[in-house]
Scaffold this motif. Sequence first.
Motif, PDB file in Angstrom:
ATOM      1  N   VAL A  41     -18.761  23.141   0.363  1.00  0.00           N
ATOM      2  CA  VAL A  41     -18.088  22.611  -0.823  1.00  0.00           C
ATOM      3  C   VAL A  41     -18.184  23.564  -2.020  1.00  0.00           C
ATOM      4  O   VAL A  41     -17.268  23.617  -2.846  1.00  0.00           O
ATOM      5  CB  VAL A  41     -18.664  21.220  -1.177  1.00  0.00           C
ATOM      6  CG1 VAL A  41     -18.171  20.724  -2.513  1.00  0.00           C
ATOM      7  CG2 VAL A  41     -18.310  20.231  -0.088  1.00  0.00           C
ATOM      8  N   CYS A  42     -19.249  24.337  -2.116  1.00  0.00           N
ATOM      9  CA  CYS A  42     -19.473  25.190  -3.288  1.00  0.00           C
ATOM     10  C   CYS A  42     -18.300  26.130  -3.583  1.00  0.00           C
ATOM     11  O   CYS A  42     -17.831  26.188  -4.724  1.00  0.00           O
ATOM     12  CB  CYS A  42     -20.776  25.956  -3.137  1.00  0.00           C
ATOM     13  SG  CYS A  42     -21.184  26.947  -4.584  1.00  0.00           S
ATOM     14  N   PRO A  43     -17.768  26.882  -2.610  1.00  0.00           N
ATOM     15  CA  PRO A  43     -16.634  27.745  -2.933  1.00  0.00           C
ATOM     16  C   PRO A  43     -15.395  26.964  -3.377  1.00  0.00           C
ATOM     17  O   PRO A  43     -14.644  27.420  -4.245  1.00  0.00           O
ATOM     18  CB  PRO A  43     -16.345  28.498  -1.629  1.00  0.00           C
ATOM     19  CG  PRO A  43     -17.558  28.369  -0.814  1.00  0.00           C
ATOM     20  CD  PRO A  43     -18.242  27.108  -1.244  1.00  0.00           C
ATOM     21  N   LEU A  44     -15.194  25.788  -2.794  1.00  0.00           N
ATOM     22  CA  LEU A  44     -14.044  24.974  -3.189  1.00  0.00           C
ATOM     23  C   LEU A  44     -14.180  24.508  -4.636  1.00  0.00           C
ATOM     24  O   LEU A  44     -13.212  24.517  -5.407  1.00  0.00           O
ATOM     25  CB  LEU A  44     -13.898  23.776  -2.254  1.00  0.00           C
ATOM     26  CG  LEU A  44     -13.724  24.108  -0.766  1.00  0.00           C
ATOM     27  CD1 LEU A  44     -13.706  22.837   0.055  1.00  0.00           C
ATOM     28  CD2 LEU A  44     -12.479  24.927  -0.542  1.00  0.00           C
ATOM     29  N   VAL A  45     -15.392  24.117  -5.008  1.00  0.00           N
ATOM     30  CA  VAL A  45     -15.647  23.697  -6.389  1.00  0.00           C
ATOM     31  C   VAL A  45     -15.462  24.885  -7.335  1.00  0.00           C
ATOM     32  O   VAL A  45     -14.854  24.748  -8.402  1.00  0.00           O
ATOM     33  CB  VAL A  45     -17.059  23.086  -6.521  1.00  0.00           C
ATOM     34  CG1 VAL A  45     -17.436  22.877  -7.970  1.00  0.00           C
ATOM     35  CG2 VAL A  45     -17.144  21.782  -5.746  1.00  0.00           C
ATOM     36  N   LEU A  46     -15.971  26.050  -6.945  1.00  0.00           N
ATOM     37  CA  LEU A  46     -15.829  27.230  -7.798  1.00  0.00           C
ATOM     38  C   LEU A  46     -14.369  27.614  -7.996  1.00  0.00           C
ATOM     39  O   LEU A  46     -13.972  27.998  -9.097  1.00  0.00           O
ATOM     40  CB  LEU A  46     -16.609  28.409  -7.220  1.00  0.00           C
ATOM     41  CG  LEU A  46     -18.104  28.371  -7.456  1.00  0.00           C
ATOM     42  CD1 LEU A  46     -18.789  29.530  -6.754  1.00  0.00           C
ATOM     43  CD2 LEU A  46     -18.424  28.394  -8.937  1.00  0.00           C
ATOM     44  N   ILE A  47     -13.561  27.516  -6.954  1.00  0.00           N
ATOM     45  CA  ILE A  47     -12.129  27.825  -7.088  1.00  0.00           C
ATOM     46  C   ILE A  47     -11.467  26.854  -8.054  1.00  0.00           C
ATOM     47  O   ILE A  47     -10.685  27.251  -8.922  1.00  0.00           O
ATOM     48  CB  ILE A  47     -11.444  27.797  -5.711  1.00  0.00           C
ATOM     49  CG1 ILE A  47     -11.899  28.993  -4.875  1.00  0.00           C
ATOM     50  CG2 ILE A  47      -9.930  27.804  -5.859  1.00  0.00           C
ATOM     51  CD1 ILE A  47     -11.472  28.933  -3.422  1.00  0.00           C
ATOM     52  N   ALA A  48     -11.803  25.562  -7.930  1.00  0.00           N
ATOM     53  CA  ALA A  48     -11.213  24.562  -8.825  1.00  0.00           C
ATOM     54  C   ALA A  48     -11.659  24.781 -10.267  1.00  0.00           C
ATOM     55  O   ALA A  48     -10.841  24.716 -11.200  1.00  0.00           O
ATOM     56  CB  ALA A  48     -11.589  23.163  -8.358  1.00  0.00           C
ATOM     57  N   VAL A  49     -12.948  25.047 -10.460  1.00  0.00           N
ATOM     58  CA  VAL A  49     -13.457  25.249 -11.825  1.00  0.00           C
ATOM     59  C   VAL A  49     -12.928  26.557 -12.399  1.00  0.00           C
ATOM     60  O   VAL A  49     -12.616  26.631 -13.592  1.00  0.00           O
ATOM     61  CB  VAL A  49     -15.002  25.208 -11.833  1.00  0.00           C
ATOM     62  CG1 VAL A  49     -15.557  25.563 -13.194  1.00  0.00           C
ATOM     63  CG2 VAL A  49     -15.490  23.830 -11.411  1.00  0.00           C
ATOM     64  N   GLU A  50     -12.780  27.582 -11.554  1.00  0.00           N
ATOM     65  CA  GLU A  50     -12.235  28.859 -12.032  1.00  0.00           C
ATOM     66  C   GLU A  50     -10.820  28.681 -12.568  1.00  0.00           C
ATOM     67  O   GLU A  50     -10.465  29.256 -13.603  1.00  0.00           O
ATOM     68  CB  GLU A  50     -12.230  29.888 -10.906  1.00  0.00           C
ATOM     69  CG  GLU A  50     -11.659  31.228 -11.311  1.00  0.00           C
ATOM     70  CD  GLU A  50     -11.516  32.183 -10.143  1.00  0.00           C
ATOM     71  OE1 GLU A  50     -11.286  33.373 -10.412  1.00  0.00           O
ATOM     72  OE2 GLU A  50     -11.618  31.753  -8.988  1.00  0.00           O
ATOM     73  N   SER A  51     -10.023  27.874 -11.894  1.00  0.00           N
ATOM     74  CA  SER A  51      -8.659  27.664 -12.385  1.00  0.00           C
ATOM     75  C   SER A  51      -8.662  26.900 -13.707  1.00  0.00           C
ATOM     76  O   SER A  51      -7.750  27.046 -14.513  1.00  0.00           O
ATOM     77  CB  SER A  51      -7.825  26.924 -11.343  1.00  0.00           C
ATOM     78  OG  SER A  51      -8.300  25.611 -11.162  1.00  0.00           O
ATOM     79  N   ALA A  52      -9.714  26.098 -13.942  1.00  0.00           N
ATOM     80  CA  ALA A  52      -9.785  25.336 -15.189  1.00  0.00           C
ATOM     81  C   ALA A  52     -10.323  26.170 -16.349  1.00  0.00           C
ATOM     82  O   ALA A  52      -9.846  26.045 -17.476  1.00  0.00           O
ATOM     83  CB  ALA A  52     -10.658  24.097 -14.996  1.00  0.00           C
ATOM     84  N   VAL A  53     -11.314  27.038 -16.069  1.00  0.00           N
ATOM     85  CA  VAL A  53     -11.940  27.788 -17.161  1.00  0.00           C
ATOM     86  C   VAL A  53     -11.432  29.216 -17.293  1.00  0.00           C
ATOM     87  O   VAL A  53     -11.654  29.851 -18.315  1.00  0.00           O
ATOM     88  CB  VAL A  53     -13.485  27.792 -17.048  1.00  0.00           C
ATOM     89  CG1 VAL A  53     -14.037  26.393 -17.159  1.00  0.00           C
ATOM     90  CG2 VAL A  53     -13.954  28.471 -15.787  1.00  0.00           C
ATOM     91  N   GLY A  54     -10.801  29.752 -16.250  1.00  0.00           N
ATOM     92  CA  GLY A  54     -10.170  31.063 -16.376  1.00  0.00           C
ATOM     93  C   GLY A  54     -10.828  32.197 -15.615  1.00  0.00           C
ATOM     94  O   GLY A  54     -10.135  33.020 -15.053  1.00  0.00           O
ATOM     95  N   THR A  55     -12.147  32.269 -15.586  1.00  0.00           N
ATOM     96  CA  THR A  55     -12.804  33.375 -14.887  1.00  0.00           C
ATOM     97  C   THR A  55     -13.849  32.837 -13.923  1.00  0.00           C
ATOM     98  O   THR A  55     -14.398  31.745 -14.123  1.00  0.00           O
ATOM     99  CB  THR A  55     -13.501  34.344 -15.863  1.00  0.00           C
ATOM    100  OG1 THR A  55     -14.572  33.667 -16.506  1.00  0.00           O
ATOM    101  CG2 THR A  55     -12.529  34.889 -16.895  1.00  0.00           C
ATOM    102  N   LEU A  56     -14.124  33.632 -12.890  1.00  0.00           N
ATOM    103  CA  LEU A  56     -15.131  33.239 -11.919  1.00  0.00           C
ATOM    104  C   LEU A  56     -16.524  33.226 -12.547  1.00  0.00           C
ATOM    105  O   LEU A  56     -17.341  32.361 -12.247  1.00  0.00           O
ATOM    106  CB  LEU A  56     -15.103  34.176 -10.712  1.00  0.00           C
ATOM    107  CG  LEU A  56     -16.059  33.844  -9.575  1.00  0.00           C
ATOM    108  CD1 LEU A  56     -15.759  32.468  -8.996  1.00  0.00           C
ATOM    109  CD2 LEU A  56     -15.974  34.901  -8.482  1.00  0.00           C
ATOM    110  N   ALA A  57     -16.783  34.165 -13.450  1.00  0.00           N
ATOM    111  CA  ALA A  57     -18.089  34.216 -14.113  1.00  0.00           C
ATOM    112  C   ALA A  57     -18.337  32.941 -14.915  1.00  0.00           C
ATOM    113  O   ALA A  57     -19.450  32.376 -14.886  1.00  0.00           O
ATOM    114  CB  ALA A  57     -18.183  35.437 -15.010  1.00  0.00           C
TER     115      ALA A  57
END
Length: 88
Positions: free
Chosen positions: A39-55
């Motif tokens: 689930v972690c990568p899926l959550v990171l992809i979703a949050v990245e699209s919301a906040v803009g950067t992977l960092a």
Amino acid sequence: MSIPPKASTASSAQARLDYADRGRGTGLWLAASFLGEFVCPLVLIAVESAVGTLAAAVGLLGLASAAVAGGLLLASRRVAVLDEGPRA
């Protein structure tokens, strides 16, 4: 030889279980671990699209994890106090 962190924490968690329940406890531990890894990568992809950067997404996930850990720590202390009961 060092013990990987997952094995170390799983061993300490198993030590609290009765011998008859250790197989079930190991299965639940592994299932939770693999679910988190999936689930972690899926959550990171979703949050990245919301906040803009992977960092920023990783930072936000870290803050959320710290908040959950703090909440669980407080909850475990509360349960420990409630288990002691009133003192006579």
